[in-house]
Design a protein around this motif. Structure first.
Motif, PDB file in Angstrom:
ATOM      1  N   ILE A 402       5.705  12.807   1.592  1.00 19.85           N
ATOM      2  CA  ILE A 402       5.658  11.367   1.346  1.00 19.85           C
ATOM      3  C   ILE A 402       4.612  10.730   2.250  1.00 19.85           C
ATOM      4  O   ILE A 402       4.277  11.260   3.314  1.00 19.85           O
ATOM      5  N   GLU A 403       4.104   9.603   1.785  1.00 17.43           N
ATOM      6  CA  GLU A 403       3.185   8.809   2.608  1.00 17.43           C
ATOM      7  C   GLU A 403       4.017   7.912   3.511  1.00 17.43           C
ATOM      8  O   GLU A 403       4.774   7.055   3.029  1.00 17.43           O
ATOM      9  N   PHE A 404       3.879   8.104   4.796  1.00 24.31           N
ATOM     10  CA  PHE A 404       4.753   7.421   5.746  1.00 24.31           C
ATOM     11  C   PHE A 404       4.014   7.330   7.081  1.00 24.31           C
ATOM     12  O   PHE A 404       3.438   8.312   7.549  1.00 24.31           O
ATOM     13  N   GLY A 405       4.063   6.143   7.688  1.00 21.73           N
ATOM     14  CA  GLY A 405       3.431   5.993   8.986  1.00 21.73           C
ATOM     15  C   GLY A 405       2.940   4.583   9.226  1.00 21.73           C
ATOM     16  O   GLY A 405       3.275   3.632   8.500  1.00 21.73           O
ATOM     17  N   ARG A 406       2.117   4.466  10.244  1.00 21.57           N
ATOM     18  CA  ARG A 406       1.652   3.155  10.686  1.00 21.57           C
ATOM     19  C   ARG A 406       0.867   2.415   9.607  1.00 21.57           C
ATOM     20  O   ARG A 406       1.036   1.202   9.416  1.00 21.57           O
ATOM     21  N   TYR A 407       0.018   3.109   8.881  1.00 26.34           N
ATOM     22  CA  TYR A 407      -0.842   2.458   7.892  1.00 26.34           C
ATOM     23  C   TYR A 407      -0.403   2.714   6.448  1.00 26.34           C
ATOM     24  O   TYR A 407      -1.104   2.345   5.514  1.00 26.34           O
ATOM     25  N   ALA A 408       0.764   3.355   6.274  1.00 25.38           N
ATOM     26  CA  ALA A 408       1.197   3.701   4.919  1.00 25.38           C
ATOM     27  C   ALA A 408       1.487   2.458   4.097  1.00 25.38           C
ATOM     28  O   ALA A 408       1.083   2.369   2.923  1.00 25.38           O
ATOM     29  N   GLN A 409       2.150   1.488   4.683  1.00 28.52           N
ATOM     30  CA  GLN A 409       2.502   0.287   3.933  1.00 28.52           C
ATOM     31  C   GLN A 409       1.262  -0.498   3.529  1.00 28.52           C
ATOM     32  O   GLN A 409       1.142  -0.983   2.392  1.00 28.52           O
ATOM     33  N   THR A 410       0.293  -0.601   4.439  1.00 27.79           N
ATOM     34  CA  THR A 410      -0.950  -1.320   4.121  1.00 27.79           C
ATOM     35  C   THR A 410      -1.755  -0.591   3.061  1.00 27.79           C
ATOM     36  O   THR A 410      -2.284  -1.215   2.119  1.00 27.79           O
ATOM     37  N   ASN A 411      -1.856   0.721   3.187  1.00 30.51           N
ATOM     38  CA  ASN A 411      -2.631   1.493   2.217  1.00 30.51           C
ATOM     39  C   ASN A 411      -2.013   1.443   0.822  1.00 30.51           C
ATOM     40  O   ASN A 411      -2.723   1.341  -0.187  1.00 30.51           O
ATOM     41  N   ARG A 412      -0.687   1.511   0.756  1.00 25.81           N
ATOM     42  CA  ARG A 412      -0.033   1.470  -0.550  1.00 25.81           C
ATOM     43  C   ARG A 412      -0.117   0.072  -1.165  1.00 25.81           C
ATOM     44  O   ARG A 412      -0.217  -0.066  -2.395  1.00 25.81           O
ATOM     45  N   ALA A 413      -0.058  -0.963  -0.336  1.00 27.81           N
ATOM     46  CA  ALA A 413      -0.209  -2.318  -0.864  1.00 27.81           C
ATOM     47  C   ALA A 413      -1.620  -2.539  -1.397  1.00 27.81           C
ATOM     48  O   ALA A 413      -1.817  -3.240  -2.410  1.00 27.81           O
ATOM     49  N   ARG A 414      -2.625  -1.942  -0.763  1.00 34.74           N
ATOM     50  CA  ARG A 414      -4.002  -2.067  -1.235  1.00 34.74           C
ATOM     51  C   ARG A 414      -4.175  -1.389  -2.592  1.00 34.74           C
ATOM     52  O   ARG A 414      -4.990  -1.822  -3.411  1.00 34.74           O
ATOM     53  N   ARG A 415      -3.402  -0.346  -2.842  1.00 31.89           N
ATOM     54  CA  ARG A 415      -3.473   0.358  -4.128  1.00 31.89           C
ATOM     55  C   ARG A 415      -2.459  -0.173  -5.139  1.00 31.89           C
ATOM     56  O   ARG A 415      -2.250   0.442  -6.180  1.00 31.89           O
TER      57      ARG A 415
END
Length: 560
Positions: A402-415
């Motif tokens: 899974i994508e998880f970590g400090r920047y995961a939420q920002t990266n997924r919101a950008r996509r």
């Protein structure tokens, strides 16, 4: 004649007697030692290492207390200067008093064998040489160690196939320990089959357990104590579970610090399917022989692996696996995974990973964090091949990338994708969140599966205790709630703790109302009084994980 001395004293001072057993040369009593010049002391001391008698009279004073043989005998009243008085102890090295006069001889001069340093020596040797094979370990199974192992067992534990409880064995345990010790070293000890039993799992399935006989538990606990002195020096820092000082919260702290303070963007949440039931005996013995070359101890370990299980009175052999529930099984499992997973993943991230990699393993559950997605996918594929080589398999439903970590939420919101997925580890659901200021935060909540399973168990027990005294039931619920908070009362989990307390109180009230058809007697006022009396208020008991981790491992990393 009148000028001669007839009192038995010699004209020669005692310190200047040239022959032994002469008047004035006291072999025991108030011995005097000639003084030595400061210039010659260094030379005298330097000769001490070459001869055991050269430095007898150096420094001019005794090394131990002196007791006079008899008082002075001049006149009826002894003068102060001539009165008998002993001499106190001088400063000595107390460790030398406990050792032999020389390393290879007793005090009487007879040769002796070197003194063993016991388990402390085993640990020191294992730490000094990581490739050394120990050829003589069984002699550390002394009656004292077996007795300590007996008292280390859980007293209310279920009996094995022999039906003997801890209390039964304790009636004459000293003689039985001596007999057990003799059978072990004569080779007459025989391991009994494990008693097969099942416990329910959170997903509704049954987990098979193997309960060993009491004597087997004692010997396994002793062997585990000996082997831990070796393997605790070999195990890597990210290995937790069933180890001294490596509890669940230590592993949770390490994972929290790794995700929040390292560059982690991807997570492999892995679980090995049926790990304890699929351990290869051949590979297990091969791994043990890397450090253990004592054939008697290896034979003892093989007896436990092949003792078999007894279910409903029928014995069945065990070709693979080790009984989950045996005293020695957790250590054997850690040894197996040390060679199969820990050493391999430690080398893989050094050789193949492009970005940073963290690892936290607790028994057969482990989490691996990656910075690069390519590293995560390559590692997952390599893990499957690695486990297949040793007859193991990753659980397809419980193992996820899974994508998880400090920047995961920002990266997924950008996509334009959904928020990051969550994962469960050691009873906690880990969630990507933010602080009030918008910074990344790792939230930990009680796992829904653990929450519901515990409430179901409490409900069933309340039904069984429905007609018991409310004070007795309240005392039991008090212990349940305190035990729950001891584990789950971590920072950020207050809401789930309060929810658990409210759920328990509702179950209790419903149970009390069903004691009788006259429900009006159990009012909210009376029930709230019971809750205040028996159900403690919840509060956070654990410190913040990064603070506790920093105190326990100053300047060190336990994810590597």
């Amino acid at each position: 004649m009148s000028n001669e001395k007839i009192s038995g004293e010699s004209d020669i001072p005692p310190t200047e007697s040239e022959t032994t057993r002469m008047v004035g040369n006291f072999l025991h009593g108030s011995q005097e030692i000639p003084t030595t010049s400061a210039a010659s002391m260094a030379a005298d001391r330097s000769v001490k290492a070459k001869s055991r008698t050269t430095d007898v009279h150096v420094a001019g004073k005794s090394d131990s207390s002196i007791v006079p043989v008899k008082p002075a005998n001049k006149g009826d009243v002894p003068s102060l200067a001539e009165s008998a008085e002993g001499r106190g102890l001088t400063k000595e090295n107390t460790d030398q008093l406990l050792l032999d006069r020389t390393p290879s001889r007793h005090a009487d001069g007879h040769p002796s064998r070197p003194r063993s340093r016991g388990l402390a020596g085993v640990r020191a040797t294992a730490q000094k040489d990581r490739k050394l094979k120990f050829t003589n370990l069984l002699h550390h199974l002394t009656p004292e160690l077996l007795e300590a192992s007996f008292f280390a067992l859980k007293k209310p534990a279920a009996p094995g196939i022999d039906g003997e409880t801890w209390q039964d064995y304790a009636k004459d345990f000293k003689q039985r320990i001596i007999d057990l010790h003799g059978r072990i070293h004569r080779g007459a000890y025989r391991a009994k089959p494990s008693k097969r039993t099942y416990i329910p799992k959170a997903d509704g399935k049954l987990r098979p357990l193997g309960i060993a006989a009491l004597e087997d538990k004692i010997v396994q606990q002793g062997v585990r104590t000996v082997l831990e002195c070796i393997y605790e020096e070999d195990f890597l820092g990210f290995s937790y579970g069933f180890r001294p000082g490596r509890s669940q919260h230590r592993a949770l702290d390490a994972l929290y610090v790794g995700i929040t303070q390292r560059r982690v963007n991807w997570i492999i949440d892995a679980d090995i399917r049926g790990f304890f039931d699929n351990i290869s005996h051949e590979w297990m013995m091969t791994f043990l022989k890397h450090r253990i070359a004592d054939p008697r101890l290896l034979r003892l370990l093989k007896k436990w692996l092949r003792a078999g299980v007894s279910e409903d009175g029928e014995w069945s052999p065990t070709e693979v696996g080790t009984p989950q529930g045996a005293v020695i099984s957790p250590l054997l499992a850690n040894v197996f995974l040390h060679y199969v997973l820990d050493l391999w993943i430690d080398q893989w991230r050094e050789r193949h990973a492009k970005g940073e990699v963290i690892v936290v393993r607790y028994a057969d559950d482990f989490v691996i964090g990656f910075r690069e997605e390519t590293d995560a996918r390559n590692c997952l594929a390599a893990l499957k091949d690695r486990f297949t080589k040793f007859s193991l398999e990753l659980h397809p439903e419980k193992t996820r990338l899974i994508e998880f970590g400090r920047y995961a939420q920002t990266n997924r919101a950008r996509r334009n994708e959904s928020p990051p997925e969550t994962f469960d580890f050691l009873g906690f659901t880990h969630i990507c969140g933010k602080t009030r200021k918008g910074a990344f935060a790792l939230h930990r909540r009680t796992s829904r599966k653990k929450f519901q399973a515990k409430l179901a168990a409490v409900k069933e027990e309340l039904r069984r205790r429905r007609h018991h005294d409310p004070a007795e039931v309240g005392a039991w619920l008090n212990r349940v709630l305190r035990g729950w908070c001891q584990y789950y009362a971590v920072p950020g989990n207050y809401e789930r703790l309060n929810q658990f307390r409210q759920s328990v109180s509702r179950l209790w009230q419903r149970n009390l109302r069903r004691r009788s058809q006259r429900r009006g007697r159990q009012t909210w006022a009376r029930f709230n009084h019971l809750c205040r009396r028996w159900l403690p208020s919840v509060k956070i008991l654990h410190p913040y994980p990064n603070e506790r981790f920093a105190r326990q491992h100053p300047g060190k990393s336990r994810m590597r």
